[in-house]
Design a protein around this motif. Structure first.
Motif: not given
Length: 368
Positions: A240-246, A350-357
């Motif tokens: 989640x830290x990595x995704x937050x930065x991405x 939810x994970x798929x939604x985050x991957x799309x973003x």
């Protein structure tokens, strides 16, 4: 290495106890591990020499055995208190009387002989002295009884549990059973040596090694589920830290044109940036901010269409349109259409939604 493993287990269990100070099973496990952890430094050459120098020869051996008795007693209490009934609490009090009696007996045996009689190890002690033989036999038989009972309860709960708890309980049950068997074998050794016989050193050393290995297995078992949960939580924290930065490129573009969508942080402290709760909170807040921004900016992407075609855009195409829309908003162009859905994943997850973003955000970064 053994001391480091045990120290880590003790610290972890004391932490859990501090989180639930009135929980009897948690307290029992913490005290059991604390007693076991204290017994190992006492048994080491440096600890034995220091204690014997201050309090007299044989004191370290007595202290070590008393700590081991307390270790298995508190371990039994864990299972008894887990039953959560009046009969279980009454049994725990009865077991306390038993361990107190055994402790008093071995203390009397220890103080009734010259200090040098208990100064050596199990393999070098003179078992022909009745008090020495009673000291080792009394402590060993109680350890065998308590470890065997705890091992049976562990196996029973393991059959009733699911992974990962079942895995940890089976490891605990095997470790306890092996330790109980080793104590039984040592009791036989005492009987043989008390009667004047001898036991090969290799056999005594093998049993000692077995005790160490089974002790490690026991410690690993009771900490397995907690350690595995911590590993899983740490992996989620890192992801989640990595995704937050991405998500930064997409978030920055949307917040520049809609600054009112930025949610107020619950805390701005430096420690909150690293705490698990703070990381998860910022992660979810950024997702909400990105989704709100996409809803607000979507009318500028319609361009006379009904909006359904926007769902077919790949991340790179959508990123280009988002940059154009942001430029239109900054130039004061009114919204040409109504809000539509953007960057919607095919899976309802939810994970798929985050991957799309993240895919759109990465495309924005590459097309900067």
């Amino acid at each position: 290495m053994l001391l480091l493993i045990i120290a880590a287990a003790v610290i972890w269990r004391l932490y859990l106890w501090s989180r639930a100070p009135h929980d009897a099973p948690t307290r029992s496990v913490a005290l059991s591990l604390l007693s076991a952890g204290l017994s190992y430094p006492v048994a080491m050459p440096g600890g034995t020499t220091g204690i014997d120098t201050v309090a007299g020869h044989g004191t370290a051996k007595l202290v070590q055995n008393v700590l081991l008795l307390l270790t298995v007693y508190f371990l039994m209490c864990f299972y008894l208190y887990s039953a959560d009934g009046y009969a279980a609490r009454r049994r725990a009090r009865w077991e306390a009387a038993v361990v107190a009696a055994v402790t008093a007996a071995i203390i009397l045996a220890a103080v009734s002989v010259p200090h040098e009689a208990l100064a050596g190890s199990f393999s070098t002690a003179d078992m022909t002295i009745p008090q020495v033989a009673f000291f080792y036999t009394g402590a060993g038989l109680y350890l065998m009884y308590a470890l065997g009972a705890a091992g049976r309860w562990s196996a029973r709960y393991a059959r009733m549990s699911r992974r990962p708890h079942a895995t940890g309980l089976w490891m605990t049950a095997i470790g306890l059973g092996a330790m109980a068997a080793a104590c039984a074998v040592r009791a036989v050794f005492v009987a043989v040596r008390w009667s004047g016989g001898s036991v090969p050193h290799q056999l005594t050393a093998s049993v000692a090694v077995g005790l160490v290995v089974s002790s490690l297995l026991f410690v690993a078992g009771i900490t397995y589920s907690g350690v595995r949960a911590r590993i899983t939580a740490t992996r989620l924290w890192l992801r989640r830290r990595r995704d937050h930065r991405r998500l930064i490129p997409l978030w920055q573009l949307l917040i520049e044109v809609y600054p009112e969508n930025e949610l107020r942080p619950a805390s701005r402290g430096l420690w909150d940036r690293w705490r698990a709760r703070g990381v998860h909170r910022r992660y979810h807040r950024r997702i909400v901010e990105c989704r709100d921004g996409l809803v607000d900016i979507s009318p500028y992407l319609v361009r006379g269409e009904d909006g359904t075609g926007l769902l077919d855009l790949d991340p790179t195409q959508l990123a280009r349109r988002l940059r154009s829309a942001a430029t239109m908003i900054k130039n004061g162009v009114p919204a040409p259409g109504q809000a539509v859905a953007l960057a919607v994943p095919q899976e309802d997850d939810r994970n798929a939604d985050v991957r799309q973003l993240i895919a759109v955000s990465e495309a924005l970064r590459l097309t900067a």
